[in-house]
Design an enzyme around this catalytic site. Structure first.
Site, PDB file in Angstrom:
ATOM      1  N   LYS A 171      29.951 114.851 120.364  1.00 56.93           N
ATOM      2  CA  LYS A 171      29.313 113.703 119.712  1.00 56.93           C
ATOM      3  C   LYS A 171      30.197 113.058 118.643  1.00 56.93           C
ATOM      4  CE  LYS A 171      25.034 113.740 117.421  1.00 56.93           C
ATOM      5  NZ  LYS A 171      23.577 113.778 117.573  1.00 56.93           N
ATOM      6  N   GLY A 194      13.888 115.382 108.333  1.00 60.71           N
ATOM      7  CA  GLY A 194      13.337 116.276 107.318  1.00 60.71           C
ATOM      8  C   GLY A 194      12.694 115.452 106.209  1.00 60.71           C
ATOM      9  N   ASN A 200      56.254  94.681 131.820  1.00 66.52           N
ATOM     10  CA  ASN A 200      56.727  95.787 130.972  1.00 66.52           C
ATOM     11  C   ASN A 200      56.710  97.136 131.671  1.00 66.52           C
ATOM     12  OD1 ASN A 200      53.921  95.719 131.005  1.00 66.52           O
ATOM     13  ND2 ASN A 200      53.740  96.673 128.997  1.00 66.52           N
ATOM     14  N   GLY A 220      22.868 126.604 113.674  1.00 64.31           N
ATOM     15  CA  GLY A 220      22.204 125.725 112.723  1.00 64.31           C
ATOM     16  C   GLY A 220      23.124 125.173 111.647  1.00 64.31           C
ATOM     17  N   ARG A 268      21.933 114.731 123.860  1.00 67.22           N
ATOM     18  CA  ARG A 268      21.234 113.483 124.229  1.00 67.22           C
ATOM     19  C   ARG A 268      22.167 112.281 124.428  1.00 67.22           C
ATOM     20  NH1 ARG A 268      16.628 112.650 120.090  1.00 67.22           N
ATOM     21  NH2 ARG A 268      17.864 114.041 118.791  1.00 67.22           N
ATOM     22  N   ASN A 309      58.294  79.422 121.176  1.00 71.24           N
ATOM     23  CA  ASN A 309      57.218  78.839 121.961  1.00 71.24           C
ATOM     24  C   ASN A 309      57.157  79.553 123.299  1.00 71.24           C
ATOM     25  OD1 ASN A 309      55.791  77.001 123.860  1.00 71.24           O
ATOM     26  ND2 ASN A 309      55.545  75.876 121.936  1.00 71.24           N
ATOM     27  N   ASP A 351      26.917 113.021 112.693  1.00 63.93           N
ATOM     28  CA  ASP A 351      26.084 112.058 113.428  1.00 63.93           C
ATOM     29  C   ASP A 351      25.397 111.058 112.495  1.00 63.93           C
ATOM     30  OD1 ASP A 351      24.171 113.756 112.433  1.00 63.93           O
ATOM     31  OD2 ASP A 351      23.167 114.122 114.349  1.00 63.93           O
ATOM     32  N   GLU A 407      11.326 120.373 107.648  1.00 68.43           N
ATOM     33  CA  GLU A 407      11.726 119.804 108.936  1.00 68.43           C
ATOM     34  C   GLU A 407      10.495 119.403 109.736  1.00 68.43           C
ATOM     35  OE1 GLU A 407      15.024 119.149 109.953  1.00 68.43           O
ATOM     36  OE2 GLU A 407      15.150 119.512 107.806  1.00 68.43           O
TER      37      GLU A 407
HETATM   38  C1  UD1 Z   1      19.171 117.229 110.265  1.00 64.69           C
HETATM   39  C2  UD1 Z   1      18.426 117.756 109.027  1.00 64.69           C
HETATM   40  C3  UD1 Z   1      17.260 116.833 108.715  1.00 64.69           C
HETATM   41  C4  UD1 Z   1      17.742 115.415 108.519  1.00 64.69           C
HETATM   42  C5  UD1 Z   1      18.557 114.944 109.730  1.00 64.69           C
HETATM   43  C6  UD1 Z   1      19.213 113.613 109.444  1.00 64.69           C
HETATM   44  C7  UD1 Z   1      18.756 120.178 109.104  1.00 64.69           C
HETATM   45  C8  UD1 Z   1      18.104 121.496 109.405  1.00 64.69           C
HETATM   46  N1  UD1 Z   1      17.991 119.097 109.268  1.00 64.69           N
HETATM   47  O1  UD1 Z   1      18.292 117.329 111.372  1.00 64.69           O
HETATM   48  O2  UD1 Z   1      16.578 117.282 107.545  1.00 64.69           O
HETATM   49  O3  UD1 Z   1      16.636 114.553 108.291  1.00 64.69           O
HETATM   50  O4  UD1 Z   1      19.604 115.877 110.051  1.00 64.69           O
HETATM   51  O5  UD1 Z   1      19.860 113.098 110.569  1.00 64.69           O
HETATM   52  O6  UD1 Z   1      19.901 120.152 108.726  1.00 64.69           O
HETATM   53  N2  UD1 Z   1      25.545 121.083 113.429  1.00 64.69           N
HETATM   54  C9  UD1 Z   1      26.584 121.975 113.508  1.00 64.69           C
HETATM   55  N3  UD1 Z   1      26.317 123.255 113.883  1.00 64.69           N
HETATM   56  C10 UD1 Z   1      25.068 123.697 114.171  1.00 64.69           C
HETATM   57  C11 UD1 Z   1      24.008 122.759 114.081  1.00 64.69           C
HETATM   58  C12 UD1 Z   1      24.276 121.471 113.696  1.00 64.69           C
HETATM   59  O7  UD1 Z   1      27.736 121.619 113.251  1.00 64.69           O
HETATM   60  O8  UD1 Z   1      24.919 124.874 114.496  1.00 64.69           O
HETATM   61  C13 UD1 Z   1      25.834 119.688 113.034  1.00 64.69           C
HETATM   62  C14 UD1 Z   1      25.545 118.720 114.142  1.00 64.69           C
HETATM   63  O9  UD1 Z   1      26.722 118.476 114.911  1.00 64.69           O
HETATM   64  C15 UD1 Z   1      25.124 117.484 113.348  1.00 64.69           C
HETATM   65  C16 UD1 Z   1      24.549 118.036 112.057  1.00 64.69           C
HETATM   66  O10 UD1 Z   1      24.989 119.365 111.963  1.00 64.69           O
HETATM   67  O11 UD1 Z   1      26.233 116.681 113.005  1.00 64.69           O
HETATM   68  C17 UD1 Z   1      23.031 117.977 111.996  1.00 64.69           C
HETATM   69  O12 UD1 Z   1      22.476 118.771 113.009  1.00 64.69           O
HETATM   70  P1  UD1 Z   1      21.293 118.247 113.938  1.00 64.69           P
HETATM   71  O13 UD1 Z   1      20.952 119.312 114.884  1.00 64.69           O
HETATM   72  O14 UD1 Z   1      21.632 116.911 114.455  1.00 64.69           O
HETATM   73  O15 UD1 Z   1      20.113 118.161 112.854  1.00 64.69           O
HETATM   74  P2  UD1 Z   1      18.822 117.221 112.893  1.00 64.69           P
HETATM   75  O16 UD1 Z   1      17.783 117.861 113.730  1.00 64.69           O
HETATM   76  O17 UD1 Z   1      19.212 115.828 113.183  1.00 64.69           O
HETATM   77 CA    CA Z   2      20.929 114.715 114.170  1.00 67.04          CA
END
Ligand code: UD1
Ligand code: CA
Length: 416
Positions: A23, A140, A352, A78, A16, A343, A103, A155
């Site tokens: 990111k 969540g 440069n 995940g 997004r 000065n 993030d 979630e």
């Molecule tokens: C997640 C939480 C949610 C919380 C929210 C807060 C989970 C399942 N849910 O949701 O409860 O309220 O963050 O912002 O964790 N990432 C990886 N590898 C993956 C998937 C994700 O490194 O396979 C990293 C992403 O880069 C990110 C973080 O994990 O930095 C969270 O993943 P994201 O998909 O953004 O989770 P949310 O849906 O925001």
């Molecule tokens: Ca997120």
């Protein structure tokens, strides 16, 4: 004190954001989101840090450098799956593990310390950061037991109407014991809807074994999650405000905070005045009792000594400026080393760049550079030397100490 490690999840692309950069590498106040978290984790006491990367891992590795270990998550299955990738890198480690999402970059080291403190008091269990949100859509939701401990996290996609009405949400910062965390992660199965292994499911498993405390964030601004460029702009504003407040508290006078931009990695001495529309970029160090701006731009790790004046429409990049030096109007100072009490007249330019390489300009203490001088680098102007207005000091034609040069190309004047 038992040991602390950190795992930072940064494998996601961040679709997004509509950007080609991962990111984690978007910047807030001059520093990447990942960089902010690396710093916060380190300040909170993490001795070992593991970054989980996937999308454009090469760029993430370069950003991390030697600040942490980088482990690849080959398939993005995940957040729970992501944390599991750190198991081997932490195999020799016994202690607490802080888990952070790249993030959610505004969380401060003070908040992380609080979280670690709650974990330690709650020996054997865990701690996670929560916040109350008026519109919690997408986050969540926390389920709690009668004693006020976390029972689980639901979630958004799995939440029923009653759960959706809950206002306390998961920020995405947790501390668990290393062994318990990885044991719980092994028990997590794929979420039937999203087909991902959720870290939040592991939290539910851990909560069934021991107390997991929810620590409410004192400052809800720290909990902002970044999903879009608009969120990034909001985060920039929040962090900029904090930076400006910090320097104000330390005795820096900022005339117009609305039009002043100061990056996170900047140092400024007390009694320095920053005038409107000034930009001070990452790595710059400014002494005390200076006047900077209006409309000044300092960048490239420049160092400005005490009592300097860097005035309107002056750009300083990759340069050192000695104390009590004045560069008051319309100048470009790039790759220069300028001494004390110099000065620099209006409109002075350090030329440069020769089209291929950048070269240095050196100006000795007490020199006086006439208005409109062009200094073609590499070139040195000696201590106490002067250049006449409009002089073009050509490449390598160093001006000896105490001498006066003028003209195009500049020549030494015998009598002045
Ligand atoms: C997640 C939480 C949610 C919380 C929210 C807060 C989970 C399942 N849910 O949701 O409860 O309220 O963050 O912002 O964790 N990432 C990886 N590898 C993956 C998937 C994700 O490194 O396979 C990293 C992403 O880069 C990110 C973080 O994990 O930095 C969270 O993943 P994201 O998909 O953004 O989770 P949310 O849906 O925001
Ligand atoms: Ca997120």
């Amino acid at each position: 004190m038992p040991k602390l490690a950190a795992v930072i999840l940064a494998a996601g692309r961040g679709t997004r954001m509509r950007s080609e950069s991962p990111k984690a590498l978007h910047r807030i106040c001059g520093e990447t989101m990942l960089g902010h978290l690396l710093k916060a984790a380190r300040e909170a006491g993490a001795e070992k840090i593991v970054v989980i990367a996937g999308y454009k891992i090469g760029l993430v590795r370069r950003e991390v450098g030697n600040r942490a270990a980088v482990v690849e998550q080959r398939r993005l299955l995940g957040s729970g799956h992501a944390v599991r990738q750190a198991e081997r890198a932490l195999s020799g480690f016994q202690g607490a593990v802080l888990v952070l999402y790249c993030d959610t970059p505004l969380v401060s080291s003070a908040t992380l310390k609080k979280l670690v403190g709650a974990y330690r008091r709650n020996a054997g269990g865990g701690a996670m950061l929560s916040v109350r949100m008026e519109s919690p859509t997408g986050y969540g939701r926390l389920l709690k037991n009668s004693a006020g401990f976390v029972r689980g996290i639901v979630e958004e996609t799995d939440a029923g109407a009653a759960e959706k009405a809950l206002r306390e949400v998961n920020v995405g910062c947790y501390v668990f014991g290393q062994a318990a965390l990885f044991a719980a992660l092994r028990q997590v199965s794929r979420n039937p809807l999203k087909k991902e292994y959720y870290l939040t499911d592991a939290v539910g498993i851990l909560a069934g074994q021991a107390n997991v405390a929810a620590v409410r964030a004192e400052d809800s601004r720290e909990t902002l999650g970044i999903n879009t460029q608009k969120d990034l702009a909001t985060a920039e504003g929040l962090m900029q405000q904090k930076i400006l407040d910090k320097w104000s508290e330390r005795g820096v006078r900022i005339r117009d905070p609305k039009s002043t931009t100061i990056d996170a990695g900047v140092e400024i001495g007390h009694d320095t005045v920053i005038l409107p529309n000034t930009v001070i970029e990452d790595g710059c160090v400014i002494g005390k009792n200076c006047v900077i701006g209006p409309f000044a731009r300092l960048r490239g790790n420049s160092k400005i000594g005490d009592g300097c004046v860097i005035g309107n429409f002056v750009e300083v990049v990759r340069s050192m400026v000695g104390e009590k030096t004045q560069i008051k109007h319309l100048s470009y100072i790039g790759d220069a080393t300028i001494g004390a009490s110099v000065n620099v007249g209006a409109g002075t330019i350090t030329a440069n760049f020769d089209g291929k390489k950048k070269h240095r300009t050196v100006i000795g203490d007490g020199a006086q550079i006439g208005s409109g001088t062009v200094l073609v680098a590499p070139v040195t102007v000696g201590k106490g030397a002067k250049t006449g207005a409009g002089a073009v000091v050509t490449k390598g034609k160093n001006v000896p100490p105490g001498k006066v040069v003028a003209g195009v190309p500049a020549k030494i004047l015998k009598r002045v």
